[in-house]
Write a protein that holds these residues in place. Structure first.
Motif, mmCIF file in Angstrom:
data_model
loop_
_atom_site.group_PDB
_atom_site.id
_atom_site.type_symbol
_atom_site.label_atom_id
_atom_site.label_comp_id
_atom_site.label_asym_id
_atom_site.label_seq_id
_atom_site.Cartn_x
_atom_site.Cartn_y
_atom_site.Cartn_z
ATOM 1 N N ALA A 150 0.030 36.597 -27.049
ATOM 2 C CA ALA A 150 -0.309 37.592 -28.290
ATOM 3 C C ALA A 150 -1.879 37.923 -27.326
ATOM 4 O O ALA A 150 -2.702 37.376 -26.670
ATOM 5 N N ASP A 160 -6.790 40.011 -37.982
ATOM 6 C CA ASP A 160 -5.789 40.649 -36.867
ATOM 7 C C ASP A 160 -4.920 39.954 -36.084
ATOM 8 O O ASP A 160 -4.264 39.565 -36.021
ATOM 9 N N LYS A 164 -1.122 38.001 -35.467
ATOM 10 C CA LYS A 164 -0.740 38.258 -34.044
ATOM 11 C C LYS A 164 -0.268 36.423 -33.615
ATOM 12 O O LYS A 164 0.703 36.111 -33.419
#
Length: 289
Positions: A150, A160, A164
């Motif tokens: 990721a 954030d 992922k």
């Protein structure tokens, strides 16, 4: 195939759903009671178990060893750990007839240990991911079963990136489930000498040291931004949580880059760092809030 699943957090929810969708019989889930002192912003494994009528328990770390006879009686094909927070005793791992597997939030062997997403951002990494590996007594040390990467953007926060990593974890479990259902566990060495181990982080570790570089300060802010405890600094005898910063500029010409710490210019707030560069503080608030 039958499994016992230790799970918590979004990764626990996503991966448990994937096992159920693949037809694995989950005989028991071990999860955590939510900590009333923690900002719980993620999905609930206990709630999923209630929805799916799966038996679940929430033992403390000290109670796990007392449950060994229960796990021995269940005699699962697999034991899975998906973001479960306690170390699972070796005697429990040995109850798995095929393998005991853990999902870790980094590209092992890098960032073994606690808080891997936060540490990766703190160190300025541009990539991390999720790794499913064989569990051993030593944390995050067993053979690698599957991995997915990721990206980490230059301004992305731990939340954030955790989103992922949760997606990468789901990708990994879906990659390997066809083999696992057939009783096959793909393995490659987890070369620990090429990696690193990090411990847990405490709220006090979020203190900003303005003698560091602007990039280091920006990385710290991103790594512990709310809903994590947040980076903090003192300003006018108040502790302020710094929630968002920018390195992008343009910065006012009249900033004094020789004086580290907070400067307010033209109603904008800046932190002057040890490399004579500035970060702009876009969001901050008193710690008392």
């Amino acid at each position: 195939m039958h499994a016992v699943v230790f799970a918590y957090h979004d990764v626990g929810v996503h991966c448990l759903r994937a096992l159920l969708k693949a037809g694995i019989e989950v005989d028991l889930v071990v999860t955590h009671q939510d900590d009333p002192n923690e900002n719980v912003w993620f999905g609930s494994v206990a709630k999923l178990c209630q929805e799916k009528s799966i038996p679940y328990i929430t033992p403390s770390a000290s109670e796990l060893s007392n449950l060994i006879p229960k796990f021995e009686a269940l005699s699962p094909d697999y034991i899975f750990s998906f973001y479960y927070r306690h170390m699972i005793p070796a005697q429990i791992l040995a109850c798995a007839k095929i393998a005991a597997l853990n999902m870790h939030g980094s590209l092992l062997p890098k960032y073994r240990g606690r808080a891997p997403v936060n540490w990766a951002i703190l160190h300025g990494e541009t990539e991390t991911g999720a790794t499913l590996h064989v569990m051993e007594a030593k944390p995050d040390a067993g053979d690698i079963v599957g991995q997915a990467s990721a990206s980490i953007g230059p301004d992305e926060t731990a939340t954030d990136v955790f989103g992922k990593v949760s997606g990468a974890a789901l990708e990994v479990i879906n990659q390997v489930l066809p083999d696992l259902i057939q009783g096959k566990v793909p393995r490659k060495p987890n070369e620990l000498a090429k990696g690193s181990y990090f411990g847990g982080r405490k709220p006090a570790d979020g203190q900003i040291h303005w003698n560091q570089t602007a990039q280091q300060v920006h990385n710290l802010v991103r790594a512990v931004a709310p809903p994590y405890p947040g980076a903090f600094t003192e300003h006018h005898s108040k502790t302020m949580i710094v929630a968002k910063t920018s390195l992008k500029g343009p910065f006012p010409a009249n900033l004094d880059l020789g004086a580290t710490g907070i400067q307010v210019v033209d109603n904008r707030v800046f932190g002057i760092c040890g490399d004579r560069q500035a970060v702009e503080i876009l969001e901050w608030f008193p710690a008392s809030k």
